[in-house]
Design a protein around this motif. Structure first.
Motif, mmCIF file in Angstrom:
data_model
loop_
_atom_site.group_PDB
_atom_site.id
_atom_site.type_symbol
_atom_site.label_atom_id
_atom_site.label_comp_id
_atom_site.label_asym_id
_atom_site.label_seq_id
_atom_site.Cartn_x
_atom_site.Cartn_y
_atom_site.Cartn_z
ATOM 1 N N TYR A 155 3.754 -16.441 1.892
ATOM 2 C CA TYR A 155 2.323 -16.362 2.147
ATOM 3 C C TYR A 155 1.677 -15.377 1.185
ATOM 4 O O TYR A 155 2.031 -14.194 1.155
ATOM 5 N N PHE A 156 0.727 -15.883 0.405
ATOM 6 C CA PHE A 156 0.122 -15.074 -0.650
ATOM 7 C C PHE A 156 -1.118 -14.352 -0.146
ATOM 8 O O PHE A 156 -2.065 -14.975 0.328
ATOM 9 N N GLY A 161 -6.774 -4.928 -1.991
ATOM 10 C CA GLY A 161 -6.534 -3.486 -1.932
ATOM 11 C C GLY A 161 -6.937 -2.892 -0.610
ATOM 12 O O GLY A 161 -6.664 -1.726 -0.334
ATOM 13 N N HIS A 162 -7.588 -3.636 0.257
ATOM 14 C CA HIS A 162 -8.091 -3.059 1.495
ATOM 15 C C HIS A 162 -7.180 -3.367 2.676
ATOM 16 O O HIS A 162 -6.638 -2.475 3.303
ATOM 17 N N LEU A 184 3.551 -12.026 0.579
ATOM 18 C CA LEU A 184 3.607 -11.461 -0.771
ATOM 19 C C LEU A 184 2.220 -11.019 -1.192
ATOM 20 O O LEU A 184 1.237 -11.686 -0.865
ATOM 21 N N ILE A 185 2.173 -9.928 -1.907
ATOM 22 C CA ILE A 185 0.889 -9.520 -2.501
ATOM 23 C C ILE A 185 0.837 -10.185 -3.871
ATOM 24 O O ILE A 185 1.685 -9.924 -4.744
ATOM 25 N N ALA A 186 -0.138 -11.048 -4.054
ATOM 26 C CA ALA A 186 -0.208 -11.813 -5.307
ATOM 27 C C ALA A 186 -0.855 -10.977 -6.401
ATOM 28 O O ALA A 186 -1.592 -10.020 -6.135
ATOM 29 N N LYS A 187 -0.598 -11.387 -7.625
ATOM 30 C CA LYS A 187 -1.254 -10.771 -8.785
ATOM 31 C C LYS A 187 -1.224 -9.251 -8.673
ATOM 32 O O LYS A 187 -2.264 -8.581 -8.752
ATOM 33 N N LEU A 236 8.200 -3.577 1.615
ATOM 34 C CA LEU A 236 7.500 -4.759 2.096
ATOM 35 C C LEU A 236 6.020 -4.440 2.337
ATOM 36 O O LEU A 236 5.695 -3.330 2.739
ATOM 37 N N PRO A 237 5.110 -5.408 2.179
ATOM 38 C CA PRO A 237 5.382 -6.725 1.600
ATOM 39 C C PRO A 237 5.538 -6.642 0.084
ATOM 40 O O PRO A 237 4.957 -5.757 -0.555
ATOM 41 N N LEU A 238 6.348 -7.532 -0.474
ATOM 42 C CA LEU A 238 6.645 -7.473 -1.898
ATOM 43 C C LEU A 238 5.415 -7.837 -2.712
ATOM 44 O O LEU A 238 4.706 -8.799 -2.414
ATOM 45 N N ALA A 239 5.166 -7.043 -3.732
ATOM 46 C CA ALA A 239 4.032 -7.297 -4.616
ATOM 47 C C ALA A 239 4.565 -7.953 -5.871
ATOM 48 O O ALA A 239 5.445 -7.411 -6.533
#
Lengths: 436, 429
Positions: A155-156, A161-162, A184-187, A236-239
């Motif tokens: 899940y992206f 940032g908030h 996942l933290i995208a970009k 976690l969560p993986l960036a």
């Protein structure tokens, strides 16, 4: 029905035994290895997130292939009016191991102005795959059961940032009990390490707050492994950062994103968590993801489905969650029917007994009545008979009296007659005498 | 590289794409192996054979350990199955081994029913698995699999042919379990006799249509050894837990005055072959065959027996839910029908009984009516008698009265005559 000769089975208890020499079953793992390679592997991975978050790029980077390409465009390039759930299958081979990889994506997710229920097609898809597997598993003639169940969902999360968006929370809450969710933290290359840290902590806080169950690494006995796993848990969560282009950095050819101020390297652990994701998802925990899907998520689906069928005969498990109809002792529907049959037999027996009792009682009553009236009639008959007999006797008595009287009188009459006769004779005699 | 099952299943609809680097999914077999090793393995062997053929000794020899108890006697009234489970470990591999022995097999005079307890036992294990699989809340991955994975059938070393008990039993079992026939105590047979014996056995099995387990030859890494072993079936084995010094080694052997039979010498017997095939090479395949073939057959038969079908008359596949619903409705209908029947039966009985009682009542009334009539008749007769008596009385009375009158008249007449006479007399004088 179990066969009846179970009286002939004797079971000993389990004992531990030490081997005194080579046996050879230590080769079992090799046999398992050999067979699994022969069979080949399959894995179904779902990617969910708004367009433009780098989903296709990440998949290509993960599997080092152009899964998504100009001929097979990614979800963000396939503009849809409503959320679709689509799958693409690829066959990849490495080191003698074949993997059938199914990537499921959701073009249109989160892209509309009104995104209410945009998770519903995803839920439906996952449930449908469970249903397919359940039906295949329940057939009388079972063949190879192709497993198309979704085994992992990436899940992206947009790198705002908030914190999590309401859509993120809603989606994960609705799907965490159906599929292994890896957020996942995208970009991630749009955030500095500190921003990223903070963002991560915020997200984890919100996940805990909303009691969302994301995929958890299983505990192991190995201390080394556990240390490793704990380190991952902290991140976690993986960036992640993905890239389709290869750039030369310090003489090395790496995947990365070229900026005027430098290159963000995909596989550099200091730049992002891509390597951790890849290692975890593919190299170490792919099997566990499949196992959790099979043993937990699928079983939950199945038991809910079957419980609904058994008790209501109506599929209302879509609306209810686990209700009090969930049998604590986990009987199969067939066993349940057996039990119902037994209950019914018992009930019928009781009913039969009751009816018998009532019947007997009524019969007894009637018979008693019959006997009473018979006795009554008998009595009357006796009485009348007695009466008649008395009259008979009376009559007899009278007759006898009369007979006596008569015979007396007749006797008297005879005497009188005799007297008369005597007298007349005497008279005659006198008469005769007189004459002379 | 030969095509895998997965590749075949994928068919069209899956494109093969090249990888531009090392992704790492080639660790999948290792991941799977790790999981299996952590979970532990489980294997169940059934030993069938007459008392005294060395079943327990062979198990001890195969697994290099002393298993259960004392040798059994010949006086069992029937066939009993004794099962024992052992936890063994070799290097990092844990194995839960269950050995099931048939006690008393072949000892009875009438062996007609000998195979039944064995078949029942195997079916019971299948049934237990099936029940677990059908439960609503199930824990298949933690289930202790008790299904028999391999059946070692011990053939007596007569040197001639199979006994009819053997043929009958194996025929009954060949669709339920992987049968591996072995010639027991084969140190009683000479080499030439053995070759003939093996040929005879194999041909008898074939001509009676007994399907024994064939070592699989579809995986090329083991195809060669498996197919060569297949040609040595049935294995002629010798078991021994006693050790004898040969050269400077202690080996498992049986010492005779004329020589020593070494268990692990492939010239002396096929023990090593058996161990290779059963344990080292094909243990996993035996488990797989049990699950994918024998269990599926049992399950299919059981479900068909219970009336489950895969497609309805229009050839549309039933969903599980529809099947259960249909079953349940049918079932409820049946129960209701039974209830109705019982009620009807009672209604019928009540009717009959009522009719009976009415009959009885009628009879009673008739009886008393006839009695009454009788009574009336009696009464009438009595009345008549009375009347006739009264008539008699009256007649008598009349007679009496008439007689009295006559008498009176006579008396009066007599009296007057007397008076006259008297008067005349008087007058005379």
């Amino acid at each position: 029905m179990l066969p009846r000769s179970s009286a002939l089975f004797i079971f000993g208890s389990q004992q531990q035994k030490n081997l005194e020499g080579y046996v050879g079953f230590a080769n079992l793992p090799n046999q398992v290895y050999r067979k699994s390679v022969k069979r080949g592997f399959e894995f179904t991975l779902m990617v969910v997130g708004e367009s433009g978050l780098g989903k296709s790029t990440l998949i290509n980077s993960l599997f080092l292939t152009d899964l998504y390409s100009p001929e097979y465009p990614g979800p963000s390039h396939r503009i849809k009016k409503t959320v679709q759930v689509e799958q693409s299958k690829v066959l990849v081979k490495e080191g003698g191991v074949q993997l059938l990889l199914t990537i499921v994506d959701t073009p249109g997710f989160g892209d509309a102005v009104d995104n209410s229920n945009c998770w519903q097609p995803v839920i439906d898809y996952i449930d449908n795959k469970f249903e397919d597997y359940l039906n295949a598993e329940s057939r009388v003639n079972r063949r190879q059961m192709p497993d198309s169940r979704v085994q992992c969902c990436l899940y992206f999360i947009a790198p705002s940032g908030h914190g999590l968006k309401p859509l993120d929370i809603e989606f994960m809450k609705r799907l965490h009990e159906k599929v292994n969710i890896i957020p996942l933290i995208a970009k991630a290359d749009t955030m500095t390490p500190e921003e990223c840290q903070q963002f991560k902590r915020q997200i984890m806080r919100e996940i805990q707050e909303h009691k969302i169950k994301i995929y958890e690494f299983p505990e192991t006995d190995d201390e080394e492994e556990m240390k490793f796993i704990r380190k991952i848990k902290d991140r976690l969560p993986l960036a992640v950062v993905g890239s389709n282009t290869i750039i030369e950095v310090n003489g090395k050819r790496v995947r990365g994103r070229q900026y005027p101020w430098g290159v963000a390297e995909v596989e550099n652990g200091e730049h992002c968590d891509f390597t951790i994701l890849r290692n975890m998802l593919i190299r170490t925990h792919m099997q566990d993801l499949k196992d959790v899907t099979n043993n937990v998520h699928y079983e939950n689906y199945r038991s809910r489905k079957l419980a609904a069928v058994t008790y209501n005969g109506v599929d209302n498990n879509k609306n209810k969650g686990l209700t009090k109809h969930d049998t604590g002792d986990g009987m199969s529907p067939l066993a349940q029917m057996e039990e119902e049959r037994r209950d019914h037999v018992a009930k019928m027996k009781k009913m039969e007994q009751e009816m018998e009792q009532v019947f007997e009682m009524k019969v007894k009553e009637k018979l008693q009545k019959l006997r009473d009236s018979e006795a009554e009639l008998q009595r009357r008959h006796e009485q009348m008979k007695k009466n008649l007999e008395a009259q008979h006797r009376e009559l007899e008595e009278k007759r006898r009296q009369h007979e006596d009287e008569r015979s007396n009188w007749e006797a008297q009459q005879r005497i009188v007659e005799q007297q008369k006769l005597d007298l007349s004779r005497t008279l005659e005699k006198n008469k005769k005498k007189k004459i002379f | 590289m030969a095509s895998t099952e997965i590749a075949r299943q994928a068919g069209e609809g899956a494109r093969a794409v090249p990888l531009s680097g090392h992704v790492g999914f080639d660790s999948m077999p290792d991941q799977l192996v790790n999981k299996s090793v952590n979970h532990g393995f489980c294997f169940n062997i059934l030993c069938i054979g007459e008392t005294g053929l060395g079943k327990s000794t062979l198990m001890d020899t195969l697994f290099n350990t002393k298993f259960e108890g004392d040798p059994n006697q010949h006086n069992q009234p029937g066939v009993t199955l004794k099962s024992n489970t052992y936890e063994l470990q070799e290097s990092n591999v844990r194995l839960k081994l269950t050995v099931v022995n048939t006690v008393g097999f072949g000892d009875q005079i009438n062996k007609d029913e000998s195979y039944k307890p064995i078949v029942d036992f195997i079916d019971t294990q299948f049934e237990a698995y099936l029940q677990e699989e059908l439960k609503i809340k199930r824990t298949l991955h933690n289930y202790h699999d008790s299904r028999i994975h391999a059946c070692l059938y011990f053939i007596a070393p007569t040197g001639h042919s199979l006994k009819s008990l053997d043929l009958v039993t194996m025929k009954k079992l060949d669709s339920k379990v992987n049968i591996i026939p072995i010639i027991a105590k084969s140190d009683a047979i000479s080499k030439s006799e053995l070759a003939k014996f093996k040929i005879k056995i194999t041909s008898e099995l074939v001509s009676n249509g007994v399907q024994i387990y064939q070592f699989p030859t579809d995986d090329e890494s083991v195809a060669e050894i498996n197919s060569s072993m297949n040609s040595h079936l049935p294995f002629a084995v010798v078991g021994s837990t006693e050790e004898v010094k040969i050269g400077n080694k202690m080996v498992k052997a049986r010492q005779y005055p004329w020589g020593t039979v070494q268990v692990e010498n492939e010239n002396h017997c096929d023990f090593v072959k058996l161990r290779e095939m059963l344990i080292r090479v094909n243990m996993e395949d035996l488990r797989e065959q049990t699950h994918a073939r024998h269990y599926e057959l049992y399950r299919r038969c059981k479900l068909e027996e219970m009336g489950f079908k895969d497609t309805d008359p229009d050839s549309k596949p039933f969903s599980l839910q529809e099947t259960y619903e249909a079953k349940r409705n049918e079932f409820m209908g049946e129960l209701q029908k039974k209830e109705e029947e019982m009620r009807q039966m009672f209604v019928q009985r009540v009717k009959e009984k009522e009719a009976e009682l009415k009959e009885a009542e009628k009879e009673l009334h008739e009886k008393f009516d006839s009695l009454k009539k009788l009574h009336q008749d009696e009464k009438k007769k009595l009345e008549e008698k009375k009347k006739s008596l009264d008539d008699e009385l009256n007649m008598f009375k009349q007679k009496k009265t008439a007689a009295e009158l006559l008498l009176n008249q006579a008396q009066q007449a007599g009296a007057s005559t007397t008076l006259k006479r008297d008067k005349e007399r008087k007058n005379f004088f």
